[in-house]
Scaffold this motif. Structure first.
Motif, PDB file in Angstrom:
ATOM      1  N   GLN A 291       0.802  -1.230   0.000  1.00 56.23           N
ATOM      2  CA  GLN A 291       0.000   0.000   0.000  1.00 56.23           C
ATOM      3  C   GLN A 291       0.829   1.271   0.000  1.00 56.23           C
ATOM      4  OE1 GLN A 291      -3.493  -0.436  -0.135  1.00 56.23           O
ATOM      5  NE2 GLN A 291      -2.717  -2.516  -0.457  1.00 56.23           N
ATOM      6  N   THR A 292       2.108   1.181   0.285  1.00 56.63           N
ATOM      7  CA  THR A 292       2.936   2.381   0.384  1.00 56.63           C
ATOM      8  C   THR A 292       4.275   2.153  -0.287  1.00 56.63           C
ATOM      9  OG1 THR A 292       3.844   1.670   2.521  1.00 56.63           O
ATOM     10  CG2 THR A 292       1.886   3.080   2.574  1.00 56.63           C
ATOM     11  N   ASP A 293       4.974   3.250  -0.515  1.00 57.63           N
ATOM     12  CA  ASP A 293       6.353   3.200  -0.980  1.00 57.63           C
ATOM     13  C   ASP A 293       7.279   3.409   0.220  1.00 57.63           C
ATOM     14  OD1 ASP A 293       5.542   2.884  -3.629  1.00 57.63           O
ATOM     15  OD2 ASP A 293       5.347   5.057  -3.908  1.00 57.63           O
ATOM     16  N   GLY A 294       8.566   3.453  -0.036  1.00 52.29           N
ATOM     17  CA  GLY A 294       9.517   3.658   1.051  1.00 52.29           C
ATOM     18  C   GLY A 294      10.141   2.352   1.495  1.00 52.29           C
ATOM     19  N   SER A 295      10.456   2.265   2.799  1.00 56.64           N
ATOM     20  CA  SER A 295      11.131   1.076   3.319  1.00 56.64           C
ATOM     21  C   SER A 295      10.509   0.577   4.613  1.00 56.64           C
ATOM     22  CB  SER A 295      12.619   1.391   3.557  1.00 56.64           C
ATOM     23  OG  SER A 295      12.766   2.494   4.439  1.00 56.64           O
ATOM     24  N   GLY A 296       9.289   1.000   4.930  1.00 55.67           N
ATOM     25  CA  GLY A 296       8.637   0.519   6.140  1.00 55.67           C
ATOM     26  C   GLY A 296       9.469   0.805   7.377  1.00 55.67           C
ATOM     27  N   ARG A 297       9.578  -0.211   8.233  1.00 59.52           N
ATOM     28  CA  ARG A 297      10.366  -0.061   9.460  1.00 59.52           C
ATOM     29  C   ARG A 297      11.716  -0.778   9.349  1.00 59.52           C
ATOM     30  NH1 ARG A 297       5.652  -1.787  12.322  1.00 59.52           N
ATOM     31  NH2 ARG A 297       6.850  -3.531  13.180  1.00 59.52           N
ATOM     32  N   LEU A 298      12.155  -1.020   8.111  1.00 57.99           N
ATOM     33  CA  LEU A 298      13.378  -1.798   7.920  1.00 57.99           C
ATOM     34  C   LEU A 298      14.583  -1.130   8.559  1.00 57.99           C
ATOM     35  CD1 LEU A 298      14.973  -4.108   6.628  1.00 57.99           C
ATOM     36  CD2 LEU A 298      15.033  -2.778   4.504  1.00 57.99           C
ATOM     37  N   TRP A 299      14.750   0.187   8.394  1.00 60.50           N
ATOM     38  CA  TRP A 299      15.947   0.878   8.862  1.00 60.50           C
ATOM     39  C   TRP A 299      15.694   1.726  10.101  1.00 60.50           C
ATOM     40  CZ3 TRP A 299      18.896  -1.830   5.979  1.00 60.50           C
ATOM     41  CH2 TRP A 299      18.714  -1.980   4.608  1.00 60.50           C
ATOM     42  N   GLU A 300      14.575   1.570  10.791  1.00 57.83           N
ATOM     43  CA  GLU A 300      14.208   2.510  11.854  1.00 57.83           C
ATOM     44  C   GLU A 300      14.858   2.217  13.204  1.00 57.83           C
ATOM     45  OE1 GLU A 300      10.029   2.835  12.168  1.00 57.83           O
ATOM     46  OE2 GLU A 300       9.763   3.823  10.211  1.00 57.83           O
ATOM     47  N   SER A 301      14.938   0.980  13.620  1.00 62.70           N
ATOM     48  CA  SER A 301      15.458   0.647  14.945  1.00 62.70           C
ATOM     49  C   SER A 301      16.976   0.779  14.981  1.00 62.70           C
ATOM     50  CB  SER A 301      15.059  -0.786  15.318  1.00 62.70           C
ATOM     51  OG  SER A 301      15.661  -1.703  14.413  1.00 62.70           O
ATOM     52  N   GLU A 302      17.561   0.582  16.182  1.00 65.53           N
ATOM     53  CA  GLU A 302      19.024   0.603  16.292  1.00 65.53           C
ATOM     54  C   GLU A 302      19.650  -0.460  15.388  1.00 65.53           C
ATOM     55  OE1 GLU A 302      17.101   0.456  19.041  1.00 65.53           O
ATOM     56  OE2 GLU A 302      17.751   1.963  20.499  1.00 65.53           O
ATOM     57  N   ALA A 303      19.029  -1.643  15.378  1.00 66.50           N
ATOM     58  CA  ALA A 303      19.549  -2.704  14.516  1.00 66.50           C
ATOM     59  C   ALA A 303      19.384  -2.336  13.043  1.00 66.50           C
ATOM     60  CB  ALA A 303      18.824  -4.020  14.819  1.00 66.50           C
TER      61      ALA A 303
END
Length: 439
Positions: A291-303
């Motif tokens: 439903q969206t573009d981008g990268s979701g939560r892939l790069w958001e956390s510390e890991a």
């Protein structure tokens, strides 16, 4: 040794030897450095390093003073010293063991926990750590087994306790690390139902908008595949499944699955740059969802941030790597991620700690739990040397495999002297029954 000697001879100099065994008889102390050809070398003994150091400094054992104000259980120290006698004189248990009359004092506050599986061992350790947190005690788990420490951390999470883990989390076992490795594996494996479902149910997959509908569709697809197959779903399988669903996003969801995962061109050799770009592109599309573009939560956390940094560095260096196959790329990615660690910025519990054996050498706690006391973990199995045997290594002055065993034994001898100690092990591992640690 020369530096230590220089410091020790300064007017205000001192060298502290942690955990020196003052109950070891002088004749045993002397035998630790006897001729290796006689089979009497004691490099796997916990006191061997101190014996070698004092010899290099031309000192005797009685020349080493005692640290002022030390508080220790002398009865337990005598018992452990006798238990850890080197192999040629282990039979001294028969003559000296009956003379030990203060066993109650020696083993007070020492608990042995043997569990049917490692999962139950982790849960037992977590419950004791939770009790320590409730009582305001400082408690630490000491183990070289990173799998056990992760299981304990997961068990503590149910009570909202985040332990202070000195080692952090290996990047390849974090959520982004596993996600990237699962996608890289698709480059050299035919997409099967198991791999497809594992990716769709990953917490990062479709982490953009309407993830709740994605989970409903993924679980319905899993039921369909488990009941009716096929073992290798294709585009027609996904489309026919979506046509029977009532959710509004089902058609777009099916197109998203087919365009990202089904029919993925695998098995080709490519320049490393193309491998990295394709991996990042697929990972971001899968993380964003249908439903969206981008990268979701892939790069958001510390890991995620750490993984993004590692992938950027790999991309920058990829030009000089040339062409490689997809399986080589997956192995390269795993090796690079294994070399990185992630440390959470969340504030851990100040009194609940997880240490490796190295960190535990210079710290103490009210309760110490020595976890994973099995052969292969305490001590770790020595790495086989295909080129030189022990005698050849000793002749040319290289370190022997027993050195690591001796250091690990010294870690054990120090840790078991804590005010309250738990010794834990699982009777069975993931594949077979375990062997209790020699200590």
């Amino acid at each position: 040794a020369q530096l230590m000697e220089a410091v020790a001879r300064l007017p205000q100099g001192a060298v502290v030897l942690p955990g020196i065994d003052r109950d070891l008889p002088q004749e045993i102390w002397a035998r630790l450095l006897e001729d290796r050809r006689k089979g009497l070398d004691g490099e796997d003994h916990p006191q061997f390093r101190f014996r070698k150091l004092t010899t290099a400094l031309d000192l005797r054992k009685r020349d080493v003073g005692e640290w002022h104000g030390s508080d220790h259980n002398s009865a337990r120290n005598r018992l452990v010293s006798l238990a850890l006698r080197p192999a040629p004189v282990t039979d001294q248990w028969l003559s000296e063991g009956p003379k030990i009359t203060d066993l109650d004092d020696a083993m007070a506050n020492v608990t042995l926990v043997e569990t049917p599986s490692q999962r139950e061992e982790a849960l037992s350790i977590a419950m004791r750590l939770r009790k320590a947190a409730e009582d305001g005690q400082k408690a630490a788990l000491i183990t070289p087994d990173r799998l056990l420490s992760r299981q304990v951390t997961a068990a503590l999470d149910r009570w909202g306790i985040l332990p202070d883990d000195s080692a952090g989390e290996p990047l390849h076992l974090s959520a982004p690390g596993r996600f990237l490795r699962q996608i890289a594996a698709l480059f050299h494996q035919k997409m099967g139902a198991e791999a497809l479902l594992a990716l769709l149910k990953h917490p990062i997959c479709h982490s953009g908008e309407l993830r709740n509908y994605h989970l409903l569709l993924s679980r319905a697809l899993e039921q369909r595949v488990r009941r009716k197959g096929p073992p290798f779903p294709d585009a027609e399988t996904i489309l026919s499944f979506a046509e029977k669903q009532t959710h509004e996003i089902a058609p777009a969801w099916a197109d998203w699955v087919n365009s990202t995962l089904i029919g993925l061109d695998s098995g080709q050799e490519r320049p490393l740059t193309e491998h990295v770009d394709l991996l990042i592109e697929l990972a971001e599309r899968l993380a964003a969802g249908s439903q969206t573009d981008g990268s979701g939560r892939l790069w958001e956390s510390e890991a995620g941030q750490k993984a993004h940094s590692v992938m950027d560095k790999l991309r920058d260096a990829a030009e000089v790597a040339g062409t490689m196959g997809p399986e080589d790329f997956a192995n390269l990615l795993t090796a690079i991620l294994q070399g990185e660690e992630v440390r959470s910025s969340a504030t851990p519990h100040p009194q609940i700690l997880i240490w490796g054996t190295l960190e535990a050498r210079v710290q103490g706690a009210d309760v110490l739990i020595l976890g994973g006391l099995i052969e292969g973990s305490w001590p770790e199995a020595p790495t086989p040397d295909p080129w030189l045997n022990r005698a050849m290594r000793a002749e040319v002055g290289l370190l022997l495999p027993e050195r690591r065993i001796g250091l690990s034994a010294h870690d054990f001898q120090q840790a078991i002297g804590a005010p309250e100690v738990w010794l834990t092990r699982a009777l069975r591992g993931s594949e077979a029954e375990t062997v209790a640690s020699r200590w």
